[in-house]
Scaffold this active site. Structure first.
Site, PDB file in Angstrom:
ATOM      1  CG  ASP A 297     -24.102 -18.219  22.810  1.00 64.39           C
ATOM      2  OD1 ASP A 297     -24.599 -17.385  22.138  1.00 64.39           O
ATOM      3  OD2 ASP A 297     -23.800 -17.297  24.419  1.00 64.39           O
TER       4      ASP A 297
ATOM      5  NE  ARG B  76     -24.338 -12.404  18.399  1.00 67.63           N
ATOM      6  CZ  ARG B  76     -24.612 -12.496  19.799  1.00 67.63           C
ATOM      7  NH1 ARG B  76     -23.816 -13.209  20.834  1.00 67.63           N
ATOM      8  NH2 ARG B  76     -24.951 -11.516  20.226  1.00 67.63           N
TER       9      ARG B  76
END
Length: 525
Positions: free
Chosen positions: A190, A243
């Site tokens: 993640d 991100r």
């Protein structure tokens, strides 16, 4: 689903065991760690000192780290934990105590404060084991590597985040760390650096984030906008899908970072977020700035960036790239001092300084690396050779030269947290030293406000003669966004970086009696 990212092999950093059993050693280390000084938003809100002044503990296992936290006198007792060797699931267990709240599958920093974790010796590697900060404040993490933390597959740790922060977290400085994965979401990984559920006043500096589907986020959903005041500077983002970071609400300052091989998107400002993006270098990447995968817009202020072989998508319903003609669409005020390296030399200075085991070198402001001073053996706060931001807690003299210019408080509005009987908020802006405001108790706040944005860089607090010296510690707060502009003690004239705002608050956090503020003057310069 994110694309797989090429696997990189890393050599484990060996270190001799420091002790048997839990592996905790209380000592005065022979080779102490260095620091370049806290920077960015972590200097605000009272500053970030970690475990400065506390006991120094050495640990070579996760259990030893938890034991050090659990054997403190209280959950806020300062402590410096020097880590060496490889920390993994095999040497990390849950430890219980009144001053800690730990877990077996992660390094848990929960409901605690005043802690420094720093890698020493041959290096510290957190292998497949994340660091989780929750309901905590005043934490420093330096000179460590965190790698291959998974949220699916085996072994699991910390929801898949290398470093994750959530649930009312304040004042975190992460510096000279290496955060890396071996793939994206499909491979079980993640985020490398995530903040959510009311995390504020964080700085990530001189660090490497690489080989991951997700660099990190601020806010877990479009409704999680309670996070912000985060600084990213002199970091390397390399071989990452997206991100870098993802911003949902809040304010971020992103400067002097090197971005290489961002495959899908980079700085993704969404849901009202505002990012100040200065003097970064973007290379061989796609859609490095904009609002992506949502129709809830974010904003950016840009200057001095270099876009080297960057491609841009066409605008669409859920795609709003900032380029190819990158322009600012907001203005962001930064409350601390900082020095910008020229964007053209950012890849070079970042390659020399960023990441663990680089000697904690920092830039001197002219793209030249320098080695800071070492921490004194007692673990007390060091005096660095260069600090990018001033000490926000240094009080100004109580008898400064009176400010010149127009007192902007005259004709403005005023309010506060409370007022004692017989006093009024408006008394602080009437030009009369015989009238005053007092809080209902010994502490409270008083604010000056305007109908439109007004530039302010100095305030003058004048006490009523009947309570001279009563004001103890205080904070000056930009009430528009909660940013702390300065802290200190006593009455007087105080300057800070010029800020455009509609409301500025003087918050008295301690007192030597009942404060009486006769005049709260505000000035543009």
């Amino acid at each position: 689903m994110k694309r797989p990212v090429a696997l990189r092999l890393y050599a484990a950093l060996g270190a001799a065991a420091l002790a048997a059993a839990a592996g905790v050693v209380l000592s005065i280390p022979e080779a102490s760690a260095a620091t370049g000084g806290v920077t960015g938003f972590a200097t605000q809100n009272g500053g970030t000192t970690g475990g400065a002044g506390g006991q120094t503990v050495q640990a070579s296992t996760g259990t030893a780290i938890h034991t050090a936290l659990c054997t403190r006198a209280s959950s806020s007792t300062p402590i410096i934990i020097q880590v060496s060797g490889t920390i993994n699931h095999g040497n990390t267990t849950k430890v219980s105590g009144d001053s800690c709240n730990t877990a077996a599958d992660k390094i848990e920093l929960k409901e605690i404060s005043n802690v420094t974790i720093i890698g020493v010796g041959g290096g510290a590697v957190f292998d497949q084991l994340g660091i989780h900060i929750r309901d905590s404040s005043n934490i420093i993490i330096q000179n460590v590597t965190v790698r291959n933390v998974k949220k699916s597959g085996s072994p699991l740790s910390n929801g898949g985040d290398a470093i994750g922060m959530e649930s009312t977290v304040r004042n975190i400085w992460v510096d000279h760390v290496t955060l890396e994965a071996s793939g994206g979401e499909a491979e079980g990984f993640d985020g490398l650096f995530d903040m959510k559920d009311n995390t504020q006043y964080v700085t990530l500096s001189y660090s490497i984030l690489r080989n991951s589907g997700r660099g990190g986020l601020i806010g877990s959903s479009e409704s999680d906008t309670s996070n912000g005041f985060v600084t990213f500077h002199h970091n390397l983002y390399e071989n990452i899908d997206s991100r870098t970071p993802l911003l949902r609400g809040g304010i971020a300052h992103i400067y002097n970072n090197s971005y290489v091989s961002l495959h899908e998107s980079g700085i993704n400002s969404r849901a009202g977020a505002r990012a100040k993006v200065d003097n970064n270098y973007f290379r061989n990447s796609k859609d490095v700035l904009g609002t992506f995968y949502t129709d809830q817009a974010g904003y950016w202020q840009v200057s001095g960036n270099i876009f080297d072989n960057v491609t841009w998508s066409s605008p669409g319903e859920d795609t709003n790239p900032a380029g190819p003609n990158v322009q600012s669409n907001t203005s962001v005020s930064i409350p601390y001092a900082y020095t910008l390296d020229g964007a053209s030399c950012v890849p070079n200075i970042v390659s020399q300084t960023a990441g663990a085991n680089k000697g904690l070198q920092v830039s001197n402001g002219n793209c030249v690396p320098q080695t800071p001073t070492t921490t004194p053996p007692t673990g007390s706060s060091p005096t660095p050779t260069r600090t990018a931001s001033p000490n926000p807690t240094t009080p100004a003299p109580t008898t400064p030269a009176p400010p010149s210019g127009t007192n902007l408080s005259i004709g403005a509005g005023a309010d506060g947290s409370s007022k004692a009987s017989g006093t009024s908020y408006g008394n602080v802006r009437d030009g009369d030293m015989n009238t005053y405001w007092s809080p209902a108790g010994s502490t409270g706040s008083i604010s000056i406000k305007w109908g439109s944005a007004t530039s302010v860089s100095r305030i003058n607090i004048r006490e009523h003669s009947g309570a001279a010296g009563a004001i103890g510690s205080w904070r000056i707060v930009n009430a528009d966004n909660g940013a702390v502009l300065r802290t200190g003690s006593g009455a007087g004239s105080f300057t800070f970086a010029q800020t455009s705002l509609k409301k500025i608050t003087f918050e008295i956090t301690s007192a030597n009696g009942t404060p009486r503020v006769a005049e709260y003057e505000t000035y543009a310069s």
